[in-house]
Motif scaffolding. Structure first.
Motif, PDB file in Angstrom:
ATOM      1  N   ASN A   5       0.832  -1.298  -0.050  1.00  0.00           N
ATOM      2  CA  ASN A   5       0.039  -0.073  -0.225  1.00  0.00           C
ATOM      3  C   ASN A   5       1.041   1.125  -0.064  1.00  0.00           C
ATOM      4  N   ASN A   6       2.014   1.374   0.841  1.00  0.00           N
ATOM      5  CA  ASN A   6       2.847   2.534   0.507  1.00  0.00           C
ATOM      6  C   ASN A   6       3.463   2.546  -0.972  1.00  0.00           C
ATOM      7  N   TYR A   7       3.814   1.610  -1.531  1.00  0.00           N
ATOM      8  CA  TYR A   7       4.174   1.574  -2.957  1.00  0.00           C
ATOM      9  C   TYR A   7       3.065   2.225  -3.875  1.00  0.00           C
ATOM     10  N   ILE A   8       1.898   1.862  -3.672  1.00  0.00           N
ATOM     11  CA  ILE A   8       0.626   2.277  -4.379  1.00  0.00           C
ATOM     12  C   ILE A   8       0.437   3.643  -4.195  1.00  0.00           C
ATOM     13  N   THR A  11     -12.986  -8.001  -2.740  1.00  0.00           N
ATOM     14  CA  THR A  11     -13.949  -7.610  -1.788  1.00  0.00           C
ATOM     15  C   THR A  11     -13.608  -6.407  -1.025  1.00  0.00           C
ATOM     16  N   ASN A  12     -14.914  -5.789  -0.667  1.00  0.00           N
ATOM     17  CA  ASN A  12     -14.404  -4.365   0.021  1.00  0.00           C
ATOM     18  C   ASN A  12     -13.895  -4.404   1.094  1.00  0.00           C
ATOM     19  N   MET A  13     -13.669  -5.692   1.811  1.00  0.00           N
ATOM     20  CA  MET A  13     -12.938  -5.605   3.103  1.00  0.00           C
ATOM     21  C   MET A  13     -11.647  -5.553   2.982  1.00  0.00           C
ATOM     22  N   GLN A  14     -11.006  -5.870   1.834  1.00  0.00           N
ATOM     23  CA  GLN A  14      -9.676  -5.313   1.414  1.00  0.00           C
ATOM     24  C   GLN A  14      -9.287  -3.753   1.544  1.00  0.00           C
ATOM     25  N   ALA A  15     -10.389  -3.017   1.194  1.00  0.00           N
ATOM     26  CA  ALA A  15     -10.347  -1.529   1.284  1.00  0.00           C
ATOM     27  C   ALA A  15      -9.735  -1.031   2.355  1.00  0.00           C
ATOM     28  N   GLN A  16      -9.963  -1.656   3.602  1.00  0.00           N
ATOM     29  CA  GLN A  16      -9.876  -0.953   4.920  1.00  0.00           C
ATOM     30  C   GLN A  16      -8.195  -0.440   4.793  1.00  0.00           C
ATOM     31  N   ALA A  17      -7.124  -1.308   4.347  1.00  0.00           N
ATOM     32  CA  ALA A  17      -5.913  -0.937   4.727  1.00  0.00           C
ATOM     33  C   ALA A  17      -5.667   0.292   3.635  1.00  0.00           C
ATOM     34  N   ILE A  18      -6.018   0.132   2.247  1.00  0.00           N
ATOM     35  CA  ILE A  18      -5.437   1.290   1.376  1.00  0.00           C
ATOM     36  C   ILE A  18      -6.141   2.447   1.955  1.00  0.00           C
ATOM     37  N   ILE A  19      -7.495   2.499   2.274  1.00  0.00           N
ATOM     38  CA  ILE A  19      -7.967   3.846   2.898  1.00  0.00           C
ATOM     39  C   ILE A  19      -7.365   4.312   4.039  1.00  0.00           C
ATOM     40  N   LEU A  38      -4.137   6.083   2.284  1.00  0.00           N
ATOM     41  CA  LEU A  38      -4.369   7.286   1.494  1.00  0.00           C
ATOM     42  C   LEU A  38      -4.673   8.589   2.489  1.00  0.00           C
ATOM     43  N   VAL A  39      -5.394   8.195   3.604  1.00  0.00           N
ATOM     44  CA  VAL A  39      -5.617   9.263   4.574  1.00  0.00           C
ATOM     45  C   VAL A  39      -4.271   9.586   5.147  1.00  0.00           C
ATOM     46  N   GLU A  40      -3.349   8.678   5.377  1.00  0.00           N
ATOM     47  CA  GLU A  40      -1.971   8.940   5.899  1.00  0.00           C
ATOM     48  C   GLU A  40      -1.115   9.847   4.956  1.00  0.00           C
ATOM     49  N   TYR A  41      -1.190   9.428   3.815  1.00  0.00           N
ATOM     50  CA  TYR A  41      -0.691  10.238   2.553  1.00  0.00           C
ATOM     51  C   TYR A  41      -1.327  11.535   2.124  1.00  0.00           C
ATOM     52  N   LYS A  42      -2.498  11.672   2.628  1.00  0.00           N
ATOM     53  CA  LYS A  42      -3.133  12.963   2.541  1.00  0.00           C
ATOM     54  C   LYS A  42      -3.470  13.075   0.815  1.00  0.00           C
ATOM     55  N   ILE A  43      -3.889  11.622   0.491  1.00  0.00           N
ATOM     56  CA  ILE A  43      -4.299  11.729  -1.223  1.00  0.00           C
ATOM     57  C   ILE A  43      -5.909  11.405  -1.121  1.00  0.00           C
ATOM     58  N   PRO A  44      -6.386  12.903  -1.790  1.00  0.00           N
ATOM     59  CA  PRO A  44      -7.851  12.728  -1.876  1.00  0.00           C
ATOM     60  C   PRO A  44      -8.602  11.445  -2.573  1.00  0.00           C
ATOM     61  N   PHE A  45      -9.385  10.930  -1.972  1.00  0.00           N
ATOM     62  CA  PHE A  45     -10.065   9.645  -2.595  1.00  0.00           C
ATOM     63  C   PHE A  45     -11.306   9.518  -2.511  1.00  0.00           C
ATOM     64  N   ILE A  46     -12.173   8.882  -3.272  1.00  0.00           N
ATOM     65  CA  ILE A  46     -13.550   8.485  -3.133  1.00  0.00           C
ATOM     66  C   ILE A  46     -13.802   6.954  -3.226  1.00  0.00           C
ATOM     67  N   VAL A  47     -14.834   6.553  -2.202  1.00  0.00           N
ATOM     68  CA  VAL A  47     -15.013   5.078  -2.128  1.00  0.00           C
ATOM     69  C   VAL A  47     -16.356   5.160  -2.716  1.00  0.00           C
ATOM     70  N   LYS A  48     -16.499   4.596  -4.079  1.00  0.00           N
ATOM     71  CA  LYS A  48     -17.354   4.553  -4.778  1.00  0.00           C
ATOM     72  C   LYS A  48     -18.425   3.457  -4.708  1.00  0.00           C
ATOM     73  N   GLU A  49     -18.516   2.806  -3.632  1.00  0.00           N
ATOM     74  CA  GLU A  49     -19.624   1.795  -3.324  1.00  0.00           C
ATOM     75  C   GLU A  49     -19.632   1.794  -1.727  1.00  0.00           C
ATOM     76  N   PHE A  73      -4.599   0.042 -10.316  1.00  0.00           N
ATOM     77  CA  PHE A  73      -3.874  -0.792  -9.322  1.00  0.00           C
ATOM     78  C   PHE A  73      -4.827  -1.809  -8.912  1.00  0.00           C
ATOM     79  N   ILE A  74      -4.312  -2.817  -8.979  1.00  0.00           N
ATOM     80  CA  ILE A  74      -5.186  -4.239  -8.439  1.00  0.00           C
ATOM     81  C   ILE A  74      -4.149  -4.951  -7.437  1.00  0.00           C
ATOM     82  N   PRO A  75      -4.070  -4.633  -6.168  1.00  0.00           N
ATOM     83  CA  PRO A  75      -3.478  -5.151  -5.196  1.00  0.00           C
ATOM     84  C   PRO A  75      -3.921  -6.559  -4.500  1.00  0.00           C
TER      85      PRO A  75
END
Length: 611
Positions: free
Chosen positions: A313-316, A339-347, A350-361, A546-548
């Motif tokens: 996730n750091n690399y992404i 699965t949406n459970m995987q999204a926990q770590a990248i979210i 993204l917050v830590e790196y201050k990257i703006p994002f939207i969870v579309k589901e 990106f497909i982690p």
């Protein structure tokens, strides 16, 4: 039609009779449908009001209608665009005088099912989980016209249908069932609609289910001017009853059908087209097609292995920032999950790196899962919380045979609990062991505490027994426990963890609100990285994808065991890959939840074929 290629032109110029157009990823299928409508109206002088165009989403219907109007302008007699449900409800409105008030709302449906379930003697651990599963089963019964074999489900199903009839309500699946029954029994009504729409065009045909197909076959008679566009390689909604076989069945049902393959991909560069083709060619149940890329630009598809998900996730995040500095907007980038459970770590990253994002589901908050609540209840009690509700939640997980009548006050005194069982030495010993375990947990770090609860206090054994009694797979429950323990690893104390849980939960709520605003406004150009599942990305495209977590057990998913299931998982991965226009990163980890794990067999298939 000047800019159309030969395959597209042939499809557009098809006039009468059945026609199957295989619209591969990025091949311009929406344009082909739009141009074909215009060709019917302008060249063959077909009355626009005699043309029916069916899509699977309201957004797709609106977009197609907009494109059509941009070409022909507003003319008298309008083409009918709509989703399957909208078209079928239109037919029911005329026949039965239904209005929107007759369509059951999601909340009312949930309320009715909850009331029915509560009236039946059935043990349920998590009500929402059970109701979610129940709604899916009811939908599949109706959509596939299948008999219900489970006694308890049949009982609930019958009560649910009776209640709908009593209130003169219908759900979305009823629209399909009632429409099929109406057109099958009332030849006069069927003839009326056949005369109204002698030309029918269908988009995303691979997503159709059995009952939708049966209705379409009825409507298309006797001329069978059916123009269907789809791609069996992109059939990914088996859980809704969609079957890729229906496209093959179409060719059997309409032996005189013309067939055109849109094989040029205008979206993806050649390396992405080649890699995704290497993957999907491993499926056996498919219509054969050879794909080629319009763009010859060669950025390689990147396959990356990492030691763990933190590195991954750091690399992404660093890559996202790097591309953004190269003037690629955030909204042109997406991170995709199985699965949406995987999204926990990248979210979190993204917050830590201050990257703006939207969870579309909708992303389920893992901390609201009943298993997470159990684990946190143990920890809260260990650090001094004596709330009766917490004790009642976990005292018999695993079984300690402590009766709820032993808890007589809002707050629990363990010494009083032991006094309640003063005549039962073996119970006092159990409670003292429980007390000792709690004391030990209080001195641990969060990761070690979760590990102790699972393995030393017997919570894992309880979960296994719970799954066995209900004849369901334990894997999904263990995955939740693994995810919770992994989340706990980075937390230095219980206080810090609870603070993190609060912030994370607030972030998810904020994301849900942000997504709602985005979907209901014209501000679609806001600059956010998209975080979404492989199912949710269907129909979308991005410059960078990106497909982690391309690991065994995730993709293909651990529940996929049959050949058909594996093939659908492969199609899902194929869909995810073909969203990338310029840059595609597929990554996997050596260890997940401190356990050795293998790269996905799908990645192996691509790499082996390339070699």
């Amino acid at each position: 039609m000047v800019s159309l290629n030969n395959e597209q032109k042939k499809a557009v110029m098809h006039f009468r009779g059945p026609c199957l157009v295989i619209g591969t990823p990025g091949s311009g299928k929406t344009r082909v449908i739009t141009e074909r409508i215009c060709y019917l109206v302008q060249h063959h002088k077909i009355n626009p009001s005699n043309i029916l165009v069916i899509t699977f989403t309201k957004a797709a219907a609106i977009e197609m209608k907009k494109r059509y109007n941009n070409i022909v302008g507003e003319i008298s007699g309008k083409v009918q665009f709509g989703t399957f449900h909208a078209i079928f409800f239109m037919i029911l409105k005329v026949a039965y005088n239904f209005t929107a008030a007759n369509i059951i709302s999601d909340s009312t449906k949930r309320s009715i099912l909850r009331e029915i379930v509560s009236s039946i003697d059935i043990e349920i651990h998590d009500e929402n989980e059970f109701l979610d599963d129940l709604e899916v089963k009811i939908s599949l019964i109706k959509g596939g016209m299948k008999d219900c074999t489970e006694d308890i489900i049949k009982k609930i199903y019958d009560k649910y249908q009776n209640e709908l009839m009593r209130q003169r309500l219908i759900d979305f699946d009823d629209m399909l069932v009632y429409c099929y029954e109406l057109l099958s029994k009332r030849e006069d009504i069927l003839n009326m609609w056949q005369r109204q729409y002698p030309f029918i065009l269908i988009d995303e045909f691979q997503d159709i289910n059995s009952i939708q197909y049966e209705v379409i076959k009825l409507l298309a008679k006797p001329f069978n001017n059916l123009f269907i566009v789809g791609d069996d390689d992109q059939s990914i909604y088996g859980f809704r009853g969609a079957k890729p076989d229906i496209m093959q069945q179409f060719l059997k049902d309409y032996k005189d059908a013309k067939q055109y393959i849109l094989s040029v991909n205008y979206r993806c560069i050649s390396s992405v087209v080649d890699a995704s083709s290497h993957l999907i060619e491993h499926n056996k149940n498919r219509l054969i097609k050879k794909l080629r890329a319009f763009k010859e630009k060669q950025n390689p598809v990147h396959f990356k292995q990492f030691d763990n998900t933190t590195e991954e996730n750091n690399y992404i995040c660093n890559k996202i920032l790097e591309y953004n500095k190269q003037n690629i907007l955030y909204r042109e980038m997406a991170v995709l999950f199985r699965t949406n459970m995987q999204a926990q770590a990248i979210i979190s990253k993204l917050v830590e790196y201050k990257i703006p994002f939207i969870v579309k589901e909708y992303i389920a908050n893992i901390y609201e899962h009943w298993i997470a609540k159990d684990i946190l209840a143990y920890i809260k009690i260990a650090i001094g919380n004596r709330d009766r509700a917490l004790f009642l939640r976990i005292i018999n997980k695993p079984k300690r045979y402590v009766h709820r009548s032993a808890f007589t006050k809002p707050y629990v005194d363990i010494e009083e609990l032991k006094f309640f069982y003063k005549d039962k030495l073996w119970m006092i010993e159990r409670i003292e062991q429980f007390q000792s375990d709690l004391q030990f947990i209080s001195g641990l770090k969060p990761f070690a505490a979760v590990n102790f609860i699972r393995h030393s206090m017997g919570y894992n054994d309880y979960i296994k027994e719970y799954a066995k009694q209900r004849n369901i797979s334990v894997d999904s429950f263990m995955a939740v426990l693994d995810e919770i323990q992994e989340e706990a690893k980075s937390q230095k104390s219980f206080d810090k963890w609870f603070e993190y849980i609060k912030l994370y939960s607030e972030e998810l709520k904020e994301q849900a609100g942000k997504n709602k605003v985005m979907l209901n406004s014209e501000e679609q150009d806001s600059d956010f990285v998209s975080v979404l599942t492989m199912h949710g990305v269907k129909g979308l495209e991005y410059t960078c994808v990106f497909i982690p977590d391309a690991n065994e057990g995730i993709i293909p998913y651990s529940k996929a065991v049959l050949d058909n299931d594996i093939e659908e998982e492969r199609r899902l991965f194929y869909v995810a890959m073909t969203r990338a226009k310029e840059h595609l990163y597929i990554s996997y980890v050596k260890k997940r939840f401190n356990k050795e794990t293998n790269m996905s067999c799908f990645v192996q298939e691509i790499i082996n074929t390339k070699i």
